[in-house]
Motif scaffolding. Structure first.
Motif, PDB file in Angstrom:
ATOM      1  N   ARG A 147       0.854  -1.184   0.000  1.00 53.01           N
ATOM      2  CA  ARG A 147       0.000   0.000   0.000  1.00 53.01           C
ATOM      3  C   ARG A 147       0.895   1.241   0.000  1.00 53.01           C
ATOM      4  NH1 ARG A 147      -5.087  -0.976   4.185  1.00 53.01           N
ATOM      5  NH2 ARG A 147      -5.651  -3.087   3.496  1.00 53.01           N
TER       6      ARG A 147
ATOM      7  N   TYR B 299      -0.651   3.503 -13.328  1.00 51.19           N
ATOM      8  CA  TYR B 299      -1.236   2.327 -13.979  1.00 51.19           C
ATOM      9  C   TYR B 299      -0.312   1.117 -13.881  1.00 51.19           C
ATOM     10  CZ  TYR B 299      -3.163  -0.716 -17.568  1.00 51.19           C
ATOM     11  OH  TYR B 299      -3.676  -1.794 -18.224  1.00 51.19           O
TER      12      TYR B 299
ATOM     13  N   LEU C 269      -0.843  -0.217 -10.349  1.00 52.81           N
ATOM     14  CA  LEU C 269      -2.192  -0.700 -10.050  1.00 52.81           C
ATOM     15  C   LEU C 269      -2.489  -2.032 -10.722  1.00 52.81           C
ATOM     16  CD1 LEU C 269      -4.178   2.660 -10.357  1.00 52.81           C
ATOM     17  CD2 LEU C 269      -3.597   1.440  -8.254  1.00 52.81           C
TER      18      LEU C 269
ATOM     19  N   ARG D  66      -1.887  -1.088  -4.160  1.00 49.06           N
ATOM     20  CA  ARG D  66      -2.941  -0.131  -3.861  1.00 49.06           C
ATOM     21  C   ARG D  66      -2.324   1.228  -3.554  1.00 49.06           C
ATOM     22  NH1 ARG D  66      -7.014  -2.743   0.433  1.00 49.06           N
ATOM     23  NH2 ARG D  66      -8.244  -0.930  -0.252  1.00 49.06           N
TER      24      ARG D  66
ATOM     25  N   GLU E 222      -8.688   6.301  -2.455  1.00 45.06           N
ATOM     26  CA  GLU E 222      -7.965   5.259  -3.181  1.00 45.06           C
ATOM     27  C   GLU E 222      -8.089   5.469  -4.685  1.00 45.06           C
ATOM     28  OE1 GLU E 222      -7.513   0.380  -3.392  1.00 45.06           O
ATOM     29  OE2 GLU E 222      -9.099   1.307  -2.166  1.00 45.06           O
TER      30      GLU E 222
ATOM     31  N   THR F 289      -7.970   3.852  -8.314  1.00 48.13           N
ATOM     32  CA  THR F 289      -8.239   2.544  -8.903  1.00 48.13           C
ATOM     33  C   THR F 289      -7.974   2.589 -10.410  1.00 48.13           C
ATOM     34  OG1 THR F 289     -10.569   3.083  -9.246  1.00 48.13           O
ATOM     35  CG2 THR F 289      -9.964   2.050  -7.137  1.00 48.13           C
ATOM     36  N   LEU F 290      -8.037   1.418 -11.010  1.00 50.55           N
ATOM     37  CA  LEU F 290      -7.842   1.331 -12.461  1.00 50.55           C
ATOM     38  C   LEU F 290      -8.954   2.038 -13.224  1.00 50.55           C
ATOM     39  CD1 LEU F 290      -6.640  -2.376 -12.815  1.00 50.55           C
ATOM     40  CD2 LEU F 290      -5.292  -0.310 -13.235  1.00 50.55           C
ATOM     41  N   SER F 291     -10.164   2.033 -12.680  1.00 53.14           N
ATOM     42  CA  SER F 291     -11.261   2.747 -13.338  1.00 53.14           C
ATOM     43  C   SER F 291     -11.021   4.254 -13.339  1.00 53.14           C
ATOM     44  CB  SER F 291     -12.587   2.425 -12.653  1.00 53.14           C
ATOM     45  OG  SER F 291     -12.541   2.818 -11.283  1.00 53.14           O
ATOM     46  N   ASP F 292     -10.402   4.763 -12.258  1.00 51.31           N
ATOM     47  CA  ASP F 292     -10.070   6.188 -12.233  1.00 51.31           C
ATOM     48  C   ASP F 292      -9.056   6.532 -13.307  1.00 51.31           C
ATOM     49  OD1 ASP F 292     -11.760   6.554 -10.060  1.00 51.31           O
ATOM     50  OD2 ASP F 292     -10.155   6.170  -8.613  1.00 51.31           O
TER      51      ASP F 292
END
Length: 589
Positions: free
Chosen positions: A462, A483, A486, A491, A555, A557-560
């Motif tokens: 983390r 990226y 991640l 994390r 956090e 994330t990959l979607s962000d």
């Protein structure tokens, strides 16, 4: 020796002359034989042609062709014979040269034995004595290495004492984890700066830290040394300068070392009172248009250490600078940064003092013109610091009650990157998790590789970094490499309520680190220092503070990352390339 050599040379030349004359006779005989052969073949061919002219004309064969064939065969035989004679002559010449060299060697050895003050027996005895001396040196070296291994094993056993094992059993730590960390310690010990019997206290807020620091400055008896990257002449900075001036007035050894670029608001007029009272103030790696010797230096190398030394056995180390942004309103601060600092009491303070001395001498060297005398004096002072033994010792009973601490400096000018190496070792040997807090997350290539390898082994990684920061380009550049971390399961969190400035790490609830090293390319070349410890209680406190900071973080994330616009991607790429370009160091500094 010279006359005999000349005689041998003359005999060799006469032998070569006779050989050449014999070779000429052989060639002459061969020519005569060839002429006789040619004459006999011509007579036989003429008789055969006169007796059978009709048959030769009918068959179409030419006597001239037969004569040419026989002459070619004879020429080949003559060449082979001449080549064999030349090779034999060359062998004889080489053999004579070998004999001449052997005679020179023997006569030279005989002459040396005649003119040497030692007899052959004495020479043999001296050779045997030299061989015995080499064997003795090898024996002493092997004994020294074995002794160092024994010391290392004893130190590891003391670190993992029954008391430590009892504390880890309370934390439900398996034996396999303890065995693995014993191996880790054997790899960390050679980095130096290790000590036992230390007492640690963690500060997670600047109010408590500055109150204790000011109190220790007032109670100091011998010395007060302060080293920082940023020293602002605000309410906190002015009070610190006043206390340092009072300490200098009491006759204490007071030193203030700060960075030229980081403390750009601090001018000589602010430190005049301190200097007039006997305090020493040095600026690290300054730049001036009126000092041409400072133009050639690498000004990207900065002093980023934050260290305070009080007397002989008390020291502070961490990430807090001197200014109102690092403390709360209770002492006149703004509480802008969330930072950590650690106080150490014990023998580890002398290792921090040596780090300060190295930086102090480095600053003196950079502030002077590059001359032969200054370079020689700087080298002698550095050797004096490295060879000096500190008289401070801790009680054996305290060693059993205290913590194991290792002070790790990082100095690119000395090619000493102990902080980075220790981080790679701990990441490679981690068994459960590794939680890292860093304000700027642009790790160097080798640390990036260590993080990804640990994540691929199944270790929980983390990273807590700053979403609100004083360096606007840092988060933009960090987003460019999010990226790649991640997608490997690492994390990443960004703190939102405050600007994170803490540089901490906790591994497996047993290993903790607090210091000034950021996970970026700039800290890889700056002067840094971290204080690491093998202490489950300290690791537990850092772990708890890390979880508290996560409550105020977001956090990533990959979607962000997938929702980022192409404009933001381009901006983050440009910021990352700019950071890389600025962090490139010239070959000479």
């Amino acid at each position: 020796l010279s006359s005999s050599t000349v005689c041998d040379s003359l005999s060799c030349s006469s032998y070569a002359t006779s050989s050449s004359s014999r070779r000429d006779d052989q060639q002459e005989d061969q020519l005569r034989g060839r002429n006789s052969t040619l004459s006999s073949s011509s007579s036989s061919s003429s008789s055969s042609s006169s007796s059978s002219s009709v048959s030769s004309s009918s068959s179409g064969s030419s006597p001239v062709a037969a004569e040419k064939t026989d002459s070619k065969d004879n020429i080949k035989k003559t060449k082979k014979t001449s080549q064999g004679g030349a090779s034999s002559v060359g062998e004889s010449v080489r053999e004579s040269v070998r004999e001449l060299a052997e005679s020179i060697r023997v006569r030279g050895a005989t002459s040396l034995a005649q003119h040497s003050p030692f007899s052959p027996q004495q020479l043999r005895s001296r050779g045997q004595a030299t061989l015995e001396d080499l064997r003795d040196r090898r024996r002493r070296l092997m004994n020294s290495l074995q002794f160092k291994r024994q010391q290392l094993d004893q130190a590891v056993k003391r670190v993992f004492s029954p008391r430590l094992v009892a504390r880890t059993e309370k934390l439900a730590m398996p034996d396999q984890l303890l065995f693995r960390w014993q191996k880790v310690m054997k790899r960390l010990f050679p980095l130096g700066g290790t000590s036992e019997g230390n007492h640690l206290y963690l500060y997670n807020a600047g109010d408590e830290y500055f109150v204790d620091l000011w109190k220790n400055i007032q109670q100091a008896k011998q010395r007060v040394w302060l080293e920082t990257f940023i020293f602002h002449p605000d309410a906190v900075g002015e009070k610190t300068l006043n206390l340092l001036s009072h300490a200098a007035a009491r006759g204490l050894d007071v030193r203030l070392l700060y960075d030229y670029m980081g403390s750009y608001k601090l001018y000589p007029r602010h430190t005049k009172v301190l200097r007039d009272l006997g305090g020493k103030v040095v600026v690290f790696n300054p730049f001036s248009l009126w000092k041409p010797w400072s133009w050639h230096r690498d000004h990207t190398v900065r002093l980023h250490q934050k260290v305070a030394i009080i007397d002989s056995s008390l020291a502070y180390c961490g990430g807090m600078n001197v200014g109102v942004d690092y403390c709360g309103p209770s002492i006149g601060g703004t509480d802008y940064f969330r930072d950590s600092m650690v106080r150490v009491e014990g023998p580890a303070a002398k290792h921090l003092r040596r780090v300060f001395e190295h930086s102090w001498e480095e600053a003196h060297h950079l502030s002077e013109p590059r001359t032969l005398m200054n370079t020689l004096r700087h080298t002698l002072e550095q050797r004096h610091i490295e060879s000096r033994q500190d008289s401070t010792a801790s009680d054996s009973s305290d060693e059993q009650r205290g913590s194991f601490v290792q002070v790790l400096p990082s100095n690119s000018r000395r090619n000493a990157r102990h902080v980075q190496r220790a981080m790679r070792i701990t990441l490679a040997q981690a068994q459960r998790y590794c939680f890292i807090s860093t304000p700027y997350f642009i790790p160097p290539l080798r640390l990036k590789h260590s993080l990804t390898m640990a994540a691929e082994r199944g270790i929980e990684i983390r990273i807590l970094t700053s979403g609100k920061t004083d360096v606007f380009m840092a988060p933009l550049a960090a987003k460019h490499i999010y990226y790649s971390f991640l997608r490997r399961g690492i994390r990443i969190f960004e703190m939102q309520n405050q600007a994170l400035h803490a540089k901490t790490a906790v591994v497996d609830d047993i290993y903790a680190s607090v210091g000034s090293f950021n996970m970026d390319t700039f800290s890889d070349s700056n002067l840094e220092v971290n204080l690491t410890c093998l202490d489950p209680s300290m690791a537990k406190r850092l772990h708890k503070q890390f979880l508290v900071d996560l409550e105020h973080s977001k956090e990533i994330t990959l979607s962000d990352m997938a929702d980022m616009s192409w404009m933001m991607r381009m901006v983050s790429w440009l910021a990352y390339q700019a950071v890389r370009l600025v962090s490139i160091r010239p070959r000479s500094i």
